[in-house]
Write an enzyme that holds these catalytic residues in place. Structure first.
Site, PDB file in Angstrom:
ATOM      1  N   ARG A   1      -3.520  -0.197   5.252  1.00  0.00           N
ATOM      2  CA  ARG A   1      -3.957  -1.631   4.161  1.00  0.00           C
ATOM      3  C   ARG A   1      -3.320  -2.898   3.975  1.00  0.00           C
ATOM      4  NH1 ARG A   1      -5.471   3.073   1.426  1.00  0.00           N
ATOM      5  NH2 ARG A   1      -3.072   2.531   0.760  1.00  0.00           N
TER       6      ARG A   1
ATOM      7  N   CYS B   1       0.910  -1.385  -0.008  1.00  0.00           N
ATOM      8  CA  CYS B   1      -0.066  -0.367   0.116  1.00  0.00           C
ATOM      9  C   CYS B   1       0.995   1.372   0.129  1.00  0.00           C
ATOM     10  CB  CYS B   1      -1.420   0.212   1.163  1.00  0.00           C
ATOM     11  SG  CYS B   1      -0.519   0.158   2.990  1.00  0.00           S
TER      12      CYS B   1
END
Length: 83
Positions: free
Chosen positions: A8, A2
């Protein structure tokens, strides 16, 4: 992978690792995560993401942000990118 490696990708790493461990595949599957940017290198996952993962029994506290390297792309069989 990410952007900053504090939301994430640590969440994905933690959840995927929990699934791999539950399936007894720790000795066959290696999981890691990284970010494309360098500004969070060494930082813990975002506290909100850690709290969310914790509600599902996943501990992200050992993870620290790191930046993706060219060596990662050569080493790993699969690379998943999230934006």
């Amino acid at each position: 992978i990410c952007l900053g490696h504090i939301c994430r990708s640590p969440r994905a790493e933690g959840l995927f690792q929990a699934k791999v461990t539950a399936a007894g595949l720790d000795d066959r599957i290696e999981i890691d995560s990284a970010g494309t940017g360098s500004w969070h290198v060494g930082a813990s996952p975002d506290r909100r993401m850690s709290a969310t993962a914790s509600r599902y029994g996943v501990d992200l506290s050992p993870l620290r942000a790191r930046q993706l390297s060219a060596a990662d792309l050569a080493y790993y069989d699969h690379v998943f990118v999230m934006d």
